[in-house]
Motif scaffolding. Structure first.
Motif, short mmCIF file in Angstrom:
data_model
loop_
_atom_site.label_atom_id
_atom_site.label_comp_id
_atom_site.label_asym_id
_atom_site.label_seq_id
_atom_site.Cartn_x
_atom_site.Cartn_y
_atom_site.Cartn_z
N TRP A 292 8.31 -21.85 -19.10
CA TRP A 292 7.26 -22.67 -19.70
C TRP A 292 6.89 -22.09 -21.06
N GLN A 296 2.21 -24.73 -25.31
CA GLN A 296 2.35 -26.18 -25.50
C GLN A 296 1.06 -26.89 -25.13
N LYS A 298 -1.05 -29.40 -23.22
CA LYS A 298 -0.86 -29.89 -21.85
C LYS A 298 -2.01 -30.78 -21.44
N CYS A 329 6.46 -34.70 -17.43
CA CYS A 329 5.52 -34.35 -16.36
C CYS A 329 6.24 -33.67 -15.19
N ILE A 341 1.38 -31.87 -14.24
CA ILE A 341 1.04 -31.20 -15.50
C ILE A 341 2.00 -31.74 -16.54
N GLU A 342 1.46 -32.29 -17.61
CA GLU A 342 2.28 -32.90 -18.65
C GLU A 342 2.37 -31.96 -19.84
N PHE A 343 3.59 -31.71 -20.30
CA PHE A 343 3.79 -30.89 -21.49
C PHE A 343 3.99 -31.80 -22.71
N ALA A 345 1.62 -32.97 -24.37
CA ALA A 345 0.70 -34.07 -24.06
C ALA A 345 0.12 -34.71 -25.32
N TYR A 373 -6.75 -32.72 -23.33
CA TYR A 373 -5.62 -31.87 -23.68
C TYR A 373 -6.09 -30.42 -23.77
N ILE A 377 -2.94 -22.01 -20.68
CA ILE A 377 -2.55 -22.32 -19.30
C ILE A 377 -3.57 -21.79 -18.29
N THR A 380 -6.08 -24.27 -16.59
CA THR A 380 -5.55 -25.37 -15.76
C THR A 380 -6.54 -25.83 -14.70
#
Length: 515
Positions: A292, A296, A298, A329, A341-343, A345, A373, A377, A380
């Motif tokens: 990961w 990014q 997310k 996703c 979890i969308e990267f 985003a 957004y 991490i 989360t």
């Protein structure tokens, strides 16, 4: 439990004159039989006990024989290929038999415990403690991302081992893995237990890959208490293999389904959502295993059925459809929901894709909440809560929309948090309180004020939204100015009045403060 001579010999605790061991010493033995009993041909599946002469009189088979003997060694020596333990002259057959019975009993009881743990679906911690008691060394289970699933208890200072300290902490760090001569691939390539020197542990480690349905889901390892390059005896290796077998059986159960599919991603995301993984250094190490990019942008998406009836197989099917439709996703099933979890985003869905997504949600009787957004991490768990709150507030404020974004409901969430600690009616502006006191005689004032301010004081647009004539709108505004006693041309005043309107709407839709 069937035992090999490799297991029996270190536990026999008797005076031994000589051992003659062949490559067949790993042959598993079912039971103990006396050589002087009236039985037929000797078989390799039994452990024989008796005098040297009795053995020499009965060796008439081609298969290797395993025996514990007393007496003199034959002048020509023992037959090549047989496995012989020649005990001292002072030993008695009855004593040897009792010791052998005790060894068989001890190991049978140990295997029975493992069987019971498997049947009862016990925790992995129970398995490693059971293994550590028999093997006499600390035992651990780690996943393929080298995160700790279970580790036996050790007294502080008993084990001067950096790898073991990291296992007890929760995972083996990337730096340690890179420095160590022992690599995971070396264990995976082997079909059974292997012994390798670990340059970080500074000792030989005994390890075996745990396989379920063709997937390597983790590793079982044993650590010697002292440093050095001394290996493990064959008997311990065989007992270790038996322990690995039962751990593999246990991990094929439903509660390890995701891990048995090789989806370490699921466990890490769950740890993040449930706040078990909060230390920034720990998070950095764990997400490295998933390749990961932690920086990014997310967002979290939570999808659930609109109805209360949950069909798990249908939810799994929809999960696959979601990931095919939404390539950025990755998702898990959690609390009867799909949590994704969308990267990347910040690359918003095109209007066409969004329309297609909403159509899919409605066609499948699903609804989706999406968080703000974020980049860190470690946040989360907060954004998972945002997605849940978007669903909670969205279905009340905008029923039937299907897709609910948290940024549309941040005000409602703020009021919910405030309302848990105070009565938010006390936040209403004094001018709004005067309007509320006049609702019986002038009920139109509150709606007029609300629409007028939300249309940026555009009289024509406000009149249109209220379905009244422009002149009626002008009249109502004059009444408002008289009753409010404040200047609506002032931005600060307007923002306070709008805030009060939001409070009133929250209380209307979501109830008064709970006492």
């Amino acid at each position: 439990m069937k035992l090999s001579l490799d297991i029996i010999l270190p536990n026999l605790n008797c005076s031994i004159v000589k051992t003659s061991i062949s490559d067949s010493s790993r042959q598993e033995l079912e039971d103990i039989r006396f050589l002087d009993s009236p039985q037929g041909q000797l078989e390799e599946k039994h452990l024989y006990l008796g005098c040297t002469k009795e053995l020499m009189n009965r060796v008439n088979s081609t298969c290797p024989v395993t025996a514990v003997l007393i007496g003199e060694e034959p002048s020509g020596g023992f037959r090549q290929g047989d496995n012989i333990i020649l005990a001292g002259r002072e030993e008695k057959l009855t004593d040897l038999f009792n010791r052998l019975q005790e060894i068989f009993y001890q190991y049978c009881q140990w295997e029975r415990q493992l069987q019971e743990l498997t049947i009862k679906r016990a925790s992995l911690s129970r398995f490693v403690e059971c293994g550590a008691r028999l093997l006499g060394t600390p035992v651990s289970i780690i996943d393929v991302a080298e995160g700790t699933l279970a580790a036996s208890e050790t007294e502080e200072g008993d084990l001067n081992d950096d790898v073991w300290r990291e296992i007890r902490r929760g995972y083996i760090s990337t730096d340690t893995r890179e420095r160590d001569t022992l690599k995971a691939d070396m264990i995976i390539r082997a079909s059974g237990p292997v012994q390798f020197y670990s340059s970080v542990s500074e000792r030989i480690l005994l390890a075996q890959a745990i396989r379920v349905r063709g997937h390597v889901v983790g590793f079982l390892s044993a650590h010697r208490l002292v440093k050095g390059k001394e290996g493990y005896p064959n008997g311990m290796v065989q007992a270790f293999a038996k322990l690995t077998y039962y751990v593999s059986v246990r991990m094929s159960e439903k509660d390890f389904y995701k891990l048995s599919r090789g989806w370490i991603f699921e466990y890490i995301l769950l740890d993040l959502i449930e706040r078990r993984l909060v230390n920034p250094a720990d998070i950095k190490e764990r997400v490295k295993m998933l390749s990961w990019d932690a920086n990014q942008t997310k967002s979290i998406a939570v999808i659930r059925f609109c109805s209360r009836e949950i069909n798990e197989s249908e939810l799994k099917r929809r999960q696959v459809q979601l990931e095919n439709m939404w390539p950025g996703c990755r998702s898990i099933l959690y609390n009867q929901r799909i949590v994704g979890i969308e990267f990347n985003a910040n690359k918003k869905m095109s209007p066409e894709k969004e329309t297609e997504f909403i159509s899919w949600l409605k066609g499948a009787n699903l609804e989706c909440g999406i968080s703000n957004y974020y980049e860190d991490i470690a946040e989360t768990a907060y954004h998972y809560e945002q997605a849940e709150k978007a669903l909670h507030f969205g279905r009340v404020v905008n029923p039937g929309r299907g897709l609910y974004c948290y940024w549309d409901y941040m005000v409602e969430h703020t009021f919910e948090i405030l309302n848990q600690n105070m009565d938010i009616r006390t936040l209403i502006h004094p001018s709004m309180l005067r309007i509320l006191s006049l609702l019986d005689t002038t009920p139109f004032l509150i709606d007029t004020l609300k629409v007028y301010l939300r249309t940026e004081r555009n009289i024509s647009l406000a009149a249109k939204e209220l379905f009244i004539h422009k002149n009626t709108m002008i009249y109502r505004l004059k009444v408002l100015e008289e009753k409010l006693g404040c200047d609506l041309d002032d931005y600060t005043t307007r923002s306070r009045i709008l805030y009060s309107i939001d409070v009133l709407e929250y209380l209307e839709k979501f109830g008064e403060k709970k006492q």
